[in-house]
Scaffold this motif. Structure first.
Motif, PDB file in Angstrom:
ATOM      1  N   VAL A 117      13.398 -10.446  -6.565  1.00 51.12           N
ATOM      2  CA  VAL A 117      14.306  -9.438  -6.009  1.00 51.12           C
ATOM      3  C   VAL A 117      13.542  -8.127  -5.882  1.00 51.12           C
ATOM      4  O   VAL A 117      13.427  -7.346  -6.824  1.00 51.12           O
ATOM      5  N   ASP A 118      12.994  -7.898  -4.685  1.00 50.44           N
ATOM      6  CA  ASP A 118      12.225  -6.682  -4.434  1.00 50.44           C
ATOM      7  C   ASP A 118      13.148  -5.549  -4.029  1.00 50.44           C
ATOM      8  O   ASP A 118      14.051  -5.748  -3.233  1.00 50.44           O
ATOM      9  N   GLY A 119      12.931  -4.363  -4.605  1.00 53.69           N
ATOM     10  CA  GLY A 119      13.786  -3.235  -4.278  1.00 53.69           C
ATOM     11  C   GLY A 119      15.052  -3.227  -5.104  1.00 53.69           C
ATOM     12  O   GLY A 119      16.085  -2.692  -4.699  1.00 53.69           O
ATOM     13  N   ARG A 240      11.283   7.151   7.815  1.00 54.36           N
ATOM     14  CA  ARG A 240      12.242   6.096   7.481  1.00 54.36           C
ATOM     15  C   ARG A 240      11.793   5.462   6.176  1.00 54.36           C
ATOM     16  O   ARG A 240      10.685   4.881   6.128  1.00 54.36           O
ATOM     17  N   TYR A 241      12.587   5.562   5.109  1.00 50.38           N
ATOM     18  CA  TYR A 241      12.164   5.023   3.810  1.00 50.38           C
ATOM     19  C   TYR A 241      13.398   4.518   3.072  1.00 50.38           C
ATOM     20  O   TYR A 241      14.347   5.264   2.869  1.00 50.38           O
ATOM     21  N   SER A 242      13.377   3.250   2.684  1.00 46.60           N
ATOM     22  CA  SER A 242      14.599   2.668   2.089  1.00 46.60           C
ATOM     23  C   SER A 242      14.493   2.465   0.590  1.00 46.60           C
ATOM     24  O   SER A 242      15.495   2.243  -0.073  1.00 46.60           O
ATOM     25  N   ALA A 244      12.987  -0.127  -0.565  1.00 49.44           N
ATOM     26  CA  ALA A 244      12.684  -1.563  -0.678  1.00 49.44           C
ATOM     27  C   ALA A 244      11.593  -1.887   0.339  1.00 49.44           C
ATOM     28  O   ALA A 244      11.815  -1.753   1.548  1.00 49.44           O
ATOM     29  N   MET A 245      10.432  -2.293  -0.162  1.00 45.86           N
ATOM     30  CA  MET A 245       9.282  -2.552   0.725  1.00 45.86           C
ATOM     31  C   MET A 245       9.641  -3.508   1.849  1.00 45.86           C
ATOM     32  O   MET A 245       9.279  -3.297   3.005  1.00 45.86           O
ATOM     33  N   VAL A 246      10.400  -4.570   1.519  1.00 46.91           N
ATOM     34  CA  VAL A 246      10.729  -5.574   2.544  1.00 46.91           C
ATOM     35  C   VAL A 246      11.449  -4.936   3.723  1.00 46.91           C
ATOM     36  O   VAL A 246      11.107  -5.192   4.881  1.00 46.91           O
ATOM     37  N   MET A 260       3.679   3.050   3.956  1.00 52.54           N
ATOM     38  CA  MET A 260       2.584   3.368   3.045  1.00 52.54           C
ATOM     39  C   MET A 260       3.083   3.505   1.605  1.00 52.54           C
ATOM     40  O   MET A 260       4.134   4.110   1.377  1.00 52.54           O
ATOM     41  N   TYR A 261       2.345   2.925   0.681  1.00 53.69           N
ATOM     42  CA  TYR A 261       2.517   3.242  -0.737  1.00 53.69           C
ATOM     43  C   TYR A 261       1.126   3.478  -1.298  1.00 53.69           C
ATOM     44  O   TYR A 261       0.467   2.596  -1.826  1.00 53.69           O
ATOM     45  N   PRO A 262       0.638   4.737  -1.119  1.00 49.55           N
ATOM     46  CA  PRO A 262      -0.725   5.053  -1.555  1.00 49.55           C
ATOM     47  C   PRO A 262      -0.816   5.156  -3.076  1.00 49.55           C
ATOM     48  O   PRO A 262       0.219   5.262  -3.752  1.00 49.55           O
ATOM     49  N   PRO A 273      -2.159   2.831  -8.297  1.00 46.23           N
ATOM     50  CA  PRO A 273      -1.244   2.314  -7.282  1.00 46.23           C
ATOM     51  C   PRO A 273       0.034   1.836  -7.977  1.00 46.23           C
ATOM     52  O   PRO A 273       0.055   1.664  -9.192  1.00 46.23           O
ATOM     53  N   LYS A 274       1.099   1.599  -7.185  1.00 44.53           N
ATOM     54  CA  LYS A 274       2.348   1.117  -7.787  1.00 44.53           C
ATOM     55  C   LYS A 274       2.636  -0.340  -7.464  1.00 44.53           C
ATOM     56  O   LYS A 274       3.001  -1.117  -8.342  1.00 44.53           O
ATOM     57  N   LEU A 275       2.483  -0.720  -6.195  1.00 45.47           N
ATOM     58  CA  LEU A 275       2.937  -2.046  -5.785  1.00 45.47           C
ATOM     59  C   LEU A 275       1.991  -3.139  -6.262  1.00 45.47           C
ATOM     60  O   LEU A 275       0.804  -2.915  -6.431  1.00 45.47           O
ATOM     61  N   TYR A 279       2.223 -10.376  -5.377  1.00 46.99           N
ATOM     62  CA  TYR A 279       3.552 -10.749  -4.879  1.00 46.99           C
ATOM     63  C   TYR A 279       4.248  -9.638  -4.107  1.00 46.99           C
ATOM     64  O   TYR A 279       5.440  -9.702  -3.876  1.00 46.99           O
ATOM     65  N   GLU A 280       3.492  -8.621  -3.732  1.00 40.57           N
ATOM     66  CA  GLU A 280       4.001  -7.602  -2.797  1.00 40.57           C
ATOM     67  C   GLU A 280       2.950  -7.305  -1.710  1.00 40.57           C
ATOM     68  O   GLU A 280       3.129  -7.634  -0.556  1.00 40.57           O
ATOM     69  N   VAL A 281       1.813  -6.746  -2.127  1.00 36.20           N
ATOM     70  CA  VAL A 281       0.844  -6.190  -1.177  1.00 36.20           C
ATOM     71  C   VAL A 281       0.124  -7.260  -0.353  1.00 36.20           C
ATOM     72  O   VAL A 281       0.096  -7.192   0.874  1.00 36.20           O
TER      73      VAL A 281
HETATM   74  P1  AFP Z   1      11.897  -2.029  -7.487  1.00 42.65           P
HETATM   75  O1  AFP Z   1      11.883  -3.481  -7.210  1.00 42.65           O
HETATM   76  O2  AFP Z   1      11.584  -1.669  -8.904  1.00 42.65           O
HETATM   77  O3  AFP Z   1      13.121  -1.339  -6.934  1.00 42.65           O
HETATM   78  O4  AFP Z   1      10.684  -1.364  -6.682  1.00 42.65           O
HETATM   79  C1  AFP Z   1      10.686  -1.549  -5.333  1.00 42.65           C
HETATM   80  C2  AFP Z   1       9.224  -1.383  -4.887  1.00 42.65           C
HETATM   81  O5  AFP Z   1       8.408  -2.242  -5.572  1.00 42.65           O
HETATM   82  C3  AFP Z   1       9.083  -1.560  -3.382  1.00 42.65           C
HETATM   83  O6  AFP Z   1       9.948  -2.482  -2.843  1.00 42.65           O
HETATM   84  C4  AFP Z   1       9.352  -0.188  -2.827  1.00 42.65           C
HETATM   85  O7  AFP Z   1       8.692   0.036  -1.613  1.00 42.65           O
HETATM   86  C5  AFP Z   1       8.837   0.723  -3.932  1.00 42.65           C
HETATM   87  O8  AFP Z   1       8.803  -0.046  -5.133  1.00 42.65           O
HETATM   88  C6  AFP Z   1       9.747   1.912  -4.134  1.00 42.65           C
HETATM   89  O9  AFP Z   1       9.127   2.735  -5.054  1.00 42.65           O
HETATM   90  P2  AFP Z   1       9.611   4.261  -5.266  1.00 42.65           P
HETATM   91  O10 AFP Z   1      10.972   4.161  -5.880  1.00 42.65           O
HETATM   92  O11 AFP Z   1       8.572   4.819  -6.194  1.00 42.65           O
HETATM   93  O12 AFP Z   1       9.624   4.913  -3.948  1.00 42.65           O
END
Ligand code: AFP
Length: 333
Positions: A117-119, A240-242, A244-246, A260-262, A273-275, A279-281
């Protein structure tokens, strides 16, 4: 709707560049992931009615507070993959170590890397969420999980599901990227976006600007450039930013532009980095490239990266080839 083909029919018609003993298993797993996506989609629609929103009261390996639906999503995905007979191990955002599945061990065995469950931070506000996955050959290894480590260019297939107004599934097995839409009445995905092609340039960008202070100077300059009006060049781009990466990537692949998620460069010596790479990038990068787009870390191609840890993180700039190339140019300046 007689003329639309199902995911299963599409998989059977494709000739992906995958060795025959594995190709069958890849088709089986993609079919299983689509079926479990239909289950997740139905559950998301009723989660508030079934007290499934909110936190589960624990944190995952990457320090994120885990939501009830994160745990539930992980478990239904595992159960579906166990039954497939070809899944040898699962690397999941919700499990510190790979989950080994003995029934799937062997030369045809595949390793699934997945963000069930992404996002999930969007769940409690009824925002769009998704599932992201990638498939690797287990090479007959036991345990099989370590077969996911190494060059991510070894992904055999990758995909995502977006749980939005409609439920979309996009996958690649190395022969283009193809989009499907769930017929909720029949619980089946039908081909609606064959051979997706990302426009070479877009008009929108997606990034969490709240992190602006921690960015590479080239990243800051690039975003400033996109925001600077220039009618002839189609700027400013819209933001545009939601969350949720998907959802952000799906829009970008269809309409063009860049997501972008720099990395956080507050300490330039220790980029953060965060992502998550596996299983995402990396899955998103494979899909974007198969759709004629580009996926970069800012300093190089995402698919040139190698995974040394299961929950390793990586930066990503993905979308229209010209927009990503321009971003890389700003990073080099
Ligand atoms: P969660 O699954 O913890 O909500 O994170 C979503 C995510 O991995 C990706 O889907 C988003 O693009 C990004 O993190 C959102 O991150 P920020 O809340 O730091 O913008």
């Amino acid at each position: 709707m007689a003329d639309r083909i199902t995911l299963a029919e599409h998989l059977a018609s494709q000739r992906p560049p995958i060795a025959p003993p594995l190709a069958g298993g890849v088709a089986v797993l993609l079919g299983r992931l689509a079926s479990v996506a239909a289950v997740i989609e139905r559950e998301l629609a009723h989660a508030a009615l079934r007290d499934r929103l909110g936190y589960a009261g624990e944190t995952n390996l990457t320090g994120d507070k885990v939501r009830k639906l994160d745990v539930w999503g992980h478990e239904v995905v595992l159960a579906a993959l166990r039954k497939s007979g070809v899944c040898a191990a699962v690397v999941s955002e919700e499990a510190a170590e790979p989950v080994e599945i003995a029934e799937g061990h062997g030369p045809r065995g595949l390793v699934v890397c997945i963000d069930p469950v992404d996002g999930s931070s969007n769940l409690d506000v009824n925002g769009t969420v998704g599932t992201i996955f990638a498939l690797y050959a287990s090479e007959g290894r036991t345990p099989a999980g370590p077969a996911a480590l190494g060059p991510v260019a070894r992904q055999l297939a990758a995909g995502y599901v977006m749980y939005g107004p409609a439920c979309s599934l996009v996958y690649t097995a190395g022969a283009g990227a193809h989009g499907f839409t769930l017929d909720r009445d029949r619980g089946e995905f039908f081909l609606t976006h064959p051979a997706m092609q990302v426009p070479k340039r877009g008009r929108a960008y997606g990034v969490n600007e709240g992190n602006l202070h921690s960015w590479h100077p080239g990243q800051r300059a690039f975003v400033e450039h996109l925001r600077t009006p220039d009618k002839g060049a189609g700027r400013p781009y819209s933001l545009r930013y939601s969350g949720a990466m998907v959802a952000d990537v799906h829009r970008t692949l269809l309409d063009g532009g860049i997501f972008m998620y720099p990395a956080d460069l507050t300490d330039p010596a220790k980029p953060k980095p965060k992502l998550r790479l596996l299983y995402e990038v990396a899955p998103i990068a494979m899909i974007a490239e198969q759709a004629g787009g580009r996926a970069s870390t800012g300093g190089g191609r995402v698919l040139d990266l190698s995974a040394t840890e299961y929950h390793q993180r990586a930066a990503i700039l993905v979308g229209s080839a010209d927009d990503v190339a321009l971003a890389e140019d700003f990073y080099r300046r």
